[in-house]
Write an enzyme that holds these catalytic residues in place. Structure first.
Site, PDB file in Angstrom:
ATOM      1  N   HIS A 260       0.938  -1.338  -0.018  1.00  0.00           N
ATOM      2  CA  HIS A 260      -0.178   0.030  -0.105  1.00  0.00           C
ATOM      3  C   HIS A 260       0.948   1.233   0.029  1.00  0.00           C
ATOM      4  O   HIS A 260       1.900   1.124   0.473  1.00  0.00           O
ATOM      5  CB  HIS A 260      -0.935   0.038   1.327  1.00  0.00           C
ATOM      6  CG  HIS A 260      -2.067   0.972   0.919  1.00  0.00           C
ATOM      7  ND1 HIS A 260      -1.977   2.273   1.398  1.00  0.00           N
ATOM      8  CD2 HIS A 260      -3.221   0.567   0.648  1.00  0.00           C
ATOM      9  CE1 HIS A 260      -3.168   2.827   1.151  1.00  0.00           C
ATOM     10  NE2 HIS A 260      -4.156   1.788   0.616  1.00  0.00           N
ATOM     11  N   ASP A 311      -7.744  -5.282  -0.429  1.00  0.00           N
ATOM     12  CA  ASP A 311      -8.363  -6.073  -1.656  1.00  0.00           C
ATOM     13  C   ASP A 311      -7.860  -7.514  -1.392  1.00  0.00           C
ATOM     14  O   ASP A 311      -8.515  -8.270  -2.351  1.00  0.00           O
ATOM     15  CB  ASP A 311      -7.616  -5.690  -2.949  1.00  0.00           C
ATOM     16  CG  ASP A 311      -8.394  -4.279  -3.417  1.00  0.00           C
ATOM     17  OD1 ASP A 311      -7.555  -3.294  -3.515  1.00  0.00           O
ATOM     18  OD2 ASP A 311      -9.477  -4.188  -3.682  1.00  0.00           O
TER      19      ASP A 311
END
Ligand code: SDX
Length: 387
Positions: A260, A311
């Site tokens: 991320h 996700d």
């Protein structure tokens, strides 16, 4: 002002002030309007979170009742748009459908597309109608009857009914409600930033959401959840996780669902979705994806020191409901539209055209040569764009 050094991908660049979402990437904290995501996921609903994002405070019981009622009234599609959806090829990519349908909807609802406070109506309209667009399309491509508005169903239950053509169980509806809460906003992620750039020119809300949907589609952003499931199906069993991950990393490929730009520890949304993946899997007697994901986490963290993001587990929950993978990113969009529109409204309230600069590294002062005098071999590509 002297141009600063290039920050590729605008990494760590503070582009604006906002009161909507706070992320502490080092501590793994996420707040919507000051409320911790863990408490909202535990105690709130998507409708209440949408109110919080749009209005900046938790609603009273009456305000929530009114918003819920309004959102249910706004689920209906104009008949010509419903007919158009029915005419699309079954091979249409659902994210392309969403992007195009939002554009087309603006043609039927111009009063909602004017910038400024009137756009709260457009924000509610798009949040209410995206599930209908998805449901109508999925039913048509599956040869099933058109969608009924079902005003008695919550946003999460309606979304499940729209794409599954059956009543969701209480556990399924709550699991999706939590997923919608978790995906509703995330500060200046790429798709939200795209929406704000569009709004910052005083373009309309429907154009801003169209920009956002096109941006979310990318596999480095919202498209990752679908690719996680493709990876799990390729791996097939827990004892193959190590081998497949090492092959991919050796090819310098990204493992979807990990890493991320902001979180340097575990994404707090992944923590919550991991629990729901186990809970729904156990209720279904099917922990296949959950066990693969646990092993995947162990190997990727050991090999690359990466943590899961939002996700990684979301698709394993949706797959257990029977939702097809190409609807996973559209589910992300059906939630994030609340955050996109909250940011568009904030941009209209404190407008500043978003326009960074580039550090020019190309040639300068080239002499123009008339075409008849140009050499046949123009020299190495890059000096000027090849034909
Ligand atoms: C979302 O911004 C948001 O808030 C987004 C989001 C939201 O709610 O809106 O949180 C939703 O988009 C989550 C992210 C979903 N995407 C993926 O899961 C795709 C896989 N992840 C990567 O592509 C990557 O982690 C990004 C794009 C998410 C972030 O990439 P960065 O910040 O640009 O990091 P980077 O590319 O500079 O990578 C740093 C290093 C590199 O190693 P080196 O080449 O320097 O040796 O980490 C490696 C990368 O190769 N790396 C990965 C990896 N992610 C980073 N290696 C393998 N697999 C990965 N997933």
């Amino acid at each position: 002002m002297e141009p600063s050094e290039v920050q590729r991908g605008l990494q760590d660049v503070v582009a604006l002030e906002s009161r909507i979402c706070f992320i502490d990437g080092r501590e793994g904290r996420l707040l919507y309007r000051g409320y911790d995501i863990r408490e909202l996921a535990e105690r709130s609903t998507f409708e209440e979170v949408a109110y919080l994002l749009w209005y900046g405070r938790l609603p009273t019981a009456g305000q929530l009742r009114d918003l819920t009622q309004r959102l249910r009234e706004l689920r209906i599609l104009p008949e010509p748009l419903r007919a158009w959806i029915g005419s699309l090829p079954a091979t249409t990519a659902p994210m392309d459908l969403l992007r195009t349908a939002v554009s087309a909807l603006a043609l039927f609802e111009p009063e909602e597309t004017r910038p400024g406070p009137s756009s709260i109506g457009g924000a509610q309209r798009l949040t209410a109608v995206l599930p209908t667009i998805l449901g109508e399309f999925h039913r048509r491509r599956s040869g099933r009857p058109p969608l009924a508005p079902r005003p008695e169903l919550s946003a999460a239950a309606y979304l499940l009914y729209a794409v599954l053509d059956r009543e969701p169980t209480e556990l399924e509806a709550r699991a999706l409600d939590v997923a919608l809460i978790l995906h509703a906003d995330h500060e200046l992620n790429a798709s939200t930033f795209a929406a704000r750039v569009t709004a910052s020119t005083l373009s309309d809300l429907y154009s801003a959401v169209t920009s956002a949907i096109g941006t979310l589609k990318g596999p480095l952003h919202g498209g990752a959840n679908e690719r996680v499931m493709e990876l799990l199906d390729e791996i097939g069993s827990v004892d193959r996780v190590e081998e497949v991950v090492k092959e991919r990393l050796a090819r310098h490929e990204r493992i979807m669902g990990f890493g991320h730009r902001v979180y340097k520890v575990e994404d707090p949304r992944a923590t919550i979705l991991r629990r729901w993946s186990e809970k729904v899997g156990a209720a279904r007697g099917n922990l296949h994806y959950y066990e693969l994901l646990r092993k995947l986490e162990e190997v990727v963290h050991r090999e690359k020191g990466l943590y899961p993001n939002v996700d990684l587990y979301s698709g394993s929950v949706y797959a257990l409901f029977g939702i097809p993978p190409d609807l996973f990113t559209p589910l992300f969009a059906a939630s994030r539209v609340a955050g996109w529109t909250a940011h568009v409204l904030e941009e209209y309230d404190d407008l500043r055209l978003i326009r960074p600069t580039a550090k020019y590294v190309g040639p300068t002062d080239l002499a123009y040569v008339p075409i008849g005098e140009r050499p046949d071999d123009p020299g190495p590509a890059g000096a000027a764009r090849p034909a």
